[in-house]
Write a protein that holds these residues in place. Structure first.
Motif, PDB file in Angstrom:
ATOM      1  N   CYS A  39       0.831  -1.212   0.000  1.00  0.00           N
ATOM      2  CA  CYS A  39       0.000   0.000   0.000  1.00  0.00           C
ATOM      3  C   CYS A  39       0.863   1.258   0.000  1.00  0.00           C
ATOM      4  N   SER A  60      -3.785 -15.843  -0.930  1.00  0.00           N
ATOM      5  CA  SER A  60      -4.863 -16.700  -1.428  1.00  0.00           C
ATOM      6  C   SER A  60      -4.673 -18.150  -1.007  1.00  0.00           C
ATOM      7  N   VAL A 106      -8.578 -11.824   3.661  1.00  0.00           N
ATOM      8  CA  VAL A 106      -9.498 -11.274   2.649  1.00  0.00           C
ATOM      9  C   VAL A 106      -9.283  -9.769   2.516  1.00  0.00           C
ATOM     10  N   ILE A 107      -9.108  -9.073   3.630  1.00  0.00           N
ATOM     11  CA  ILE A 107      -8.856  -7.624   3.586  1.00  0.00           C
ATOM     12  C   ILE A 107      -7.534  -7.345   2.873  1.00  0.00           C
ATOM     13  N   ILE A 109      -6.071  -9.248   0.607  1.00  0.00           N
ATOM     14  CA  ILE A 109      -6.270  -9.560  -0.811  1.00  0.00           C
ATOM     15  C   ILE A 109      -7.019  -8.434  -1.512  1.00  0.00           C
ATOM     16  N   LEU A 110      -8.071  -7.934  -0.884  1.00  0.00           N
ATOM     17  CA  LEU A 110      -8.843  -6.846  -1.487  1.00  0.00           C
ATOM     18  C   LEU A 110      -7.991  -5.589  -1.665  1.00  0.00           C
ATOM     19  N   ALA A 111      -7.166  -5.268  -0.675  1.00  0.00           N
ATOM     20  CA  ALA A 111      -6.297  -4.090  -0.782  1.00  0.00           C
ATOM     21  C   ALA A 111      -5.332  -4.242  -1.956  1.00  0.00           C
ATOM     22  N   ILE A 113      -5.745  -6.175  -4.680  1.00  0.00           N
ATOM     23  CA  ILE A 113      -6.480  -6.163  -5.952  1.00  0.00           C
ATOM     24  C   ILE A 113      -6.892  -4.742  -6.331  1.00  0.00           C
ATOM     25  N   VAL A 114      -7.383  -3.977  -5.372  1.00  0.00           N
ATOM     26  CA  VAL A 114      -7.802  -2.601  -5.656  1.00  0.00           C
ATOM     27  C   VAL A 114      -6.603  -1.775  -6.124  1.00  0.00           C
TER      28      VAL A 114
END
Length: 134
Positions: A39, A60, A106-107, A109-111, A113-114
């Motif tokens: 990030c 994952s 999951v958080i 992974i989402l960070a 991917i975004v």
């Protein structure tokens, strides 16, 4: 995206710090700090696809493991009827700990991917046709 990345950096660094007293800080501290690093790099608009690939594969794979483990997320939903995850900060039951860890992944992974989508799109030049005057 700047505000979102600052939020994720703070969240992941704090999450890593909270792992200090956990039973497996050697695993979770690097996982959260890697997310914070990604990030931070996104905040600086530095895109290295290999960093995202490594993170997504590791996060994952571990998430799938926690999903299907004996006391994992599927067991939490089916066998333990989705018992509250926030009843106590001390997870005395293994399925609660595994499920919380799963959602942490999951958080992460989402960070990733975004940020990957945002930075990939920002790198592409706009395909605009020149205006033709007649």
């Amino acid at each position: 995206m700047k505000v979102l990345n600052i939020f994720f950096i703070i969240l992941f660094v704090c999450s890593a710090a909270l792992q200090y007293n956990d039973t497996d800080p050697w695993l979770w501290m690097p996982l959260y700090l890697y997310g914070a690093l990604i990030c931070f790099l996104a905040l600086k608009k530095t895109y290295r696809s290999i960093f995202y690939f490594i993170g997504l594969v590791i996060y994952s794979a571990y998430a799938i493991y926690l999903l299907t483990e004996t006391n994992g997320v599927i067991a939490w939903v089916n066998k333990y009827e989705a018992e509250s995850l926030v009843q106590s900060m001390k997870a005395t039951k293994p399925w609660i700990e595994e499920t919380r860890e799963f959602f942490g992944l999951v958080i992460l992974i989402l960070a990733l991917i975004v940020n990957m989508a945002w930075l990939h799109r920002a790198k592409k030049p706009l395909n605009r046709q020149p205006l033709v005057e007649s």
